[in-house]
Design a protein around this motif. Structure first.
Motif, short mmCIF file in Angstrom:
data_model
loop_
_atom_site.label_atom_id
_atom_site.label_comp_id
_atom_site.label_asym_id
_atom_site.label_seq_id
_atom_site.Cartn_x
_atom_site.Cartn_y
_atom_site.Cartn_z
N GLY A 29 0.85 -1.20 0.00
CA GLY A 29 0.00 0.00 0.00
C GLY A 29 0.88 1.24 0.00
N GLY A 30 2.05 1.10 -0.60
CA GLY A 30 3.02 2.21 -0.61
C GLY A 30 2.83 3.17 -1.76
N SER A 32 0.17 5.13 -2.21
CA SER A 32 -0.73 6.25 -1.91
C SER A 32 -0.76 6.50 -0.40
CB SER A 32 -2.14 5.91 -2.41
OG SER A 32 -3.06 6.92 -2.06
N GLY A 33 -1.23 7.69 -0.05
CA GLY A 33 -1.60 8.01 1.33
C GLY A 33 -0.51 7.77 2.37
N ILE A 34 -0.88 7.07 3.42
CA ILE A 34 0.02 6.88 4.57
C ILE A 34 1.23 6.04 4.17
CG2 ILE A 34 0.18 6.03 6.94
CD1 ILE A 34 -2.96 6.39 7.07
N ARG A 56 -0.94 -1.56 -6.95
CA ARG A 56 -1.31 -1.85 -8.34
C ARG A 56 -1.00 -0.69 -9.28
NH1 ARG A 56 -7.41 -2.68 -6.89
NH2 ARG A 56 -6.72 -0.81 -5.81
N ALA A 77 1.13 -5.86 -7.58
CA ALA A 77 0.35 -7.02 -7.14
C ALA A 77 -1.02 -6.57 -6.63
CB ALA A 77 1.08 -7.77 -6.02
N ASP A 78 -2.02 -7.39 -6.92
CA ASP A 78 -3.34 -7.19 -6.31
C ASP A 78 -3.31 -7.96 -4.99
OD1 ASP A 78 -5.90 -7.34 -5.36
OD2 ASP A 78 -6.82 -7.63 -7.33
N VAL A 79 -3.14 -7.23 -3.90
CA VAL A 79 -2.91 -7.90 -2.61
C VAL A 79 -4.22 -8.27 -1.90
CG1 VAL A 79 -0.61 -6.93 -2.36
CG2 VAL A 79 -2.55 -5.76 -1.30
N GLN A 102 -2.15 -1.37 3.09
CA GLN A 102 -3.13 -1.53 2.02
C GLN A 102 -4.54 -1.44 2.60
OE1 GLN A 102 -1.17 -3.89 3.42
NE2 GLN A 102 -1.68 -5.96 2.76
N LEU A 152 -3.99 0.25 10.84
CA LEU A 152 -5.44 -0.02 10.73
C LEU A 152 -6.17 0.75 11.83
CD1 LEU A 152 -7.46 -1.64 9.01
CD2 LEU A 152 -7.30 -3.46 10.69
N SER A 210 -5.49 7.72 12.91
CA SER A 210 -6.52 8.77 13.05
C SER A 210 -6.93 9.27 11.67
CB SER A 210 -6.06 9.93 13.94
OG SER A 210 -5.22 10.82 13.23
N VAL A 212 -6.63 10.98 8.40
CA VAL A 212 -5.47 11.44 7.63
C VAL A 212 -5.97 11.87 6.25
CG1 VAL A 212 -3.14 10.87 6.84
CG2 VAL A 212 -4.10 9.71 8.86
N PRO A 215 -6.32 9.95 -0.24
CA PRO A 215 -7.42 9.69 -1.20
C PRO A 215 -8.34 8.53 -0.76
CG PRO A 215 -5.26 9.73 -2.29
CD PRO A 215 -5.00 9.65 -0.82
N LEU A 216 -8.19 8.02 0.45
CA LEU A 216 -8.93 6.82 0.88
C LEU A 216 -10.44 6.93 0.65
CD1 LEU A 216 -8.64 4.03 2.39
CD2 LEU A 216 -9.13 5.27 4.49
N1 LIG Z 1 -6.75 7.83 5.99
C1 LIG Z 1 -7.35 7.67 7.14
O1 LIG Z 1 -7.94 8.62 7.70
C2 LIG Z 1 -7.32 6.32 7.86
C3 LIG Z 1 -7.90 6.22 9.14
C4 LIG Z 1 -7.88 4.99 9.80
C5 LIG Z 1 -7.30 3.88 9.17
N2 LIG Z 1 -6.76 4.02 7.91
C6 LIG Z 1 -6.20 2.81 7.29
O2 LIG Z 1 -4.89 3.08 6.84
C7 LIG Z 1 -4.60 2.30 5.67
C8 LIG Z 1 -4.03 3.22 4.60
O3 LIG Z 1 -5.00 4.17 4.25
P1 LIG Z 1 -4.69 5.45 3.34
O4 LIG Z 1 -5.53 6.55 3.87
O5 LIG Z 1 -3.24 5.62 3.16
O6 LIG Z 1 -5.37 4.97 1.96
P2 LIG Z 1 -5.01 5.25 0.43
O7 LIG Z 1 -4.31 6.55 0.26
O8 LIG Z 1 -6.27 5.04 -0.33
O9 LIG Z 1 -3.96 4.08 0.10
C9 LIG Z 1 -4.39 2.75 0.05
C10 LIG Z 1 -3.28 1.88 -0.49
O10 LIG Z 1 -3.80 0.54 -0.55
C11 LIG Z 1 -3.45 0.00 -1.82
N3 LIG Z 1 -4.45 -0.98 -2.26
C12 LIG Z 1 -5.80 -0.93 -2.14
N4 LIG Z 1 -6.35 -2.01 -2.71
C13 LIG Z 1 -5.32 -2.76 -3.20
C14 LIG Z 1 -5.25 -3.99 -3.91
N5 LIG Z 1 -6.34 -4.71 -4.23
N6 LIG Z 1 -4.02 -4.45 -4.24
C15 LIG Z 1 -2.90 -3.74 -3.95
N7 LIG Z 1 -2.91 -2.59 -3.26
C16 LIG Z 1 -4.11 -2.10 -2.91
C17 LIG Z 1 -3.43 1.19 -2.79
O11 LIG Z 1 -2.57 0.86 -3.86
P3 LIG Z 1 -3.00 0.85 -5.43
O12 LIG Z 1 -3.95 1.97 -5.63
O13 LIG Z 1 -1.66 1.02 -6.11
O14 LIG Z 1 -3.58 -0.49 -5.68
C18 LIG Z 1 -2.83 2.27 -1.90
O15 LIG Z 1 -1.44 2.23 -1.97
C19 LIG Z 1 -5.90 1.63 5.26
O16 LIG Z 1 -5.91 0.31 5.69
C20 LIG Z 1 -6.96 2.40 6.03
O17 LIG Z 1 -8.07 1.60 6.35
C21 LIG Z 1 -6.75 5.20 7.26
#
Ligand SMILES: NC(=O)c1ccc[n+]([C@@H]2O[C@H](COP(=O)([O-])OP(=O)(O)OC[C@H]3O[C@@H](n4cnc5c(N)ncnc54)[C@H](OP(=O)(O)O)[C@@H]3O)[C@@H](O)[C@H]2O)c1
Length: 294
Positions: A29-30, A32-34, A56, A77-79, A102, A152, A210, A212, A215-216
């Motif tokens: 999950g590297g 995007s985002g966190i 991906r 990879a689709d993880v 991820q 998480l 918390s 963040v 693009p989640l």
């Molecule tokens: N942001 C928040 O406020 C928040 C709060 C609480 C918990 N979290 C948790 O923190 C984690 C990271 O969140 P984030 O905000 O950084 O989200 P994000 O910016 O949407 O990033 C998500 C990452 O997951 C990867 N991913 C998703 N589906 C995938 C798949 N099928 N195969 C491979 N990679 C996949 C994406 O990669 P690709 O697009 O390249 O596939 C992306 O790198 C998540 O588990 C989320 O539930 C976030």
């Protein structure tokens, strides 16, 4: 940058630059985002680190790799699929830090993958557990001590509310149950791994980032996305960069065993108790689910 973030960042810079060998870091999950912010921060603090990002999105990966050292790489990879995780981990020959970030945000009901695991549970729990299982031999032999960081939610799990008769939620899926199963199983599996004598060189950390600004929430329907975006914009959320410093700080501050950390990287102590029987059930269930398509 607040004083607290500056202090965490200074600790991270000191710790990462004084390691006896540059770390091999895997960020799932590297792209995007966190996860992206963690990969870039480690790359800045320790330019000689080898950073592997997994996801991906090739173009997002290319943009990140252009900012990292030449030893860094992308594994596409689709993880959500255990078979793809097994193939991806075979391409990794050293790992000191494994970051599992991820994930997706969706209001959809149970959405089975081709391996008949719910997509969200595959991303938030089962696939993460498989990454750990496959990479444990490398983590155990890390010369600087292995670390596994699960991003998480280490605050809101409640194992007493797990549906022990339908652990994969094949017949009783709801959004709250899926969230609680992923959080509780993560809490439990890190206690299992962290207490095994053969893992004494590896630390397992479950973190709550918390709110963040990532693009989640982009894939949510507009009626759910807009209030969330507004709340984050109104100051209720932190930047991925600040969050990354706190997450790395909490990870580097853990030497062995397991730890729950909050959004500032500090230890969370108020947790629901886990019974031995729950631990055995989660370990057996995880092993069964992650053997899919083997
Ligand atoms: N942001 C928040 O406020 C928040 C709060 C609480 C918990 N979290 C948790 O923190 C984690 C990271 O969140 P984030 O905000 O950084 O989200 P994000 O910016 O949407 O990033 C998500 C990452 O997951 C990867 N991913 C998703 N589906 C995938 C798949 N099928 N195969 C491979 N990679 C996949 C994406 O990669 P690709 O697009 O390249 O596939 C992306 O790198 C998540 O588990 C989320 O539930 C976030």
């Amino acid at each position: 940058m607040s004083c607290a973030v500056q202090a965490a960042s200074a600790f991270n810079a000191r710790t990462l630059s004084s390691l006896k060998s540059p770390p091999n870091v895997v960020v799932v999950g590297g792209t995007s985002g966190i996860g992206r912010a963690i990969a870039l921060s480690i790359g800045q603090h320790c330019p000689s680190a080898s950073i592997t990002i997994i996801g991906r999105n090739q173009s997002a990966a290319d943009e990140i790799l252009s900012q990292l050292g030449s030893k860094s790489k992308f594994i596409r990879a689709d993880v959500s699929l255990m078979s793809e995780i097994r193939a991806a981990t075979k391409k990794i020959d050293a790992v000191d830090m494994l970051i599992l970030s991820q994930g997706i945000l969706t209001l959809a009901g149970r959405t089975p993958t081709t391996e008949n695991i719910d997509n969200k549970l595959a991303l938030h729990y089962y696939g993460r557990a498989l990454f750990v299982k496959e990479l444990l031999p490398l983590l155990r032999s890390s010369p600087i001590g292995g670390k596994v960081l699960f991003i998480l939610d280490s605050l809101r799990s409640n194992p007493s509310k797990v549906n022990w008769n339908d652990m994969s939620l094949e017949n009783s899926y709801s959004l709250s149950a899926a969230a609680n199963h992923a959080m509780s199983f993560t809490d439990i599996i890190i206690q299992y791994y962290g207490s095994q004598p053969e893992n004494s060189n590896v630390a397992f950390i479950h973190a709550y980032p918390s709110g963040v600004k990532t693009p989640l929430a982009n894939s949510l329907p507009f009626y759910a996305r807009l209030p969330m975006k507004a709340a984050l914009a109104a100051g209720l959320g932190v930047s991925p960069e600040d969050c990354a410093e706190y997450m790395i700080y909490g990870m580097l501050g853990t030497d062995k065993g397991w730890k729950f950390i909050d959004n500032k990287g500090e230890v969370v102590t108020k947790k629901h108790p886990v019974q031995e029987e729950m631990l055995q059930k989660v370990v057996e269930h995880t092993s069964q689910m992650t053997s899919a398509n083997q």
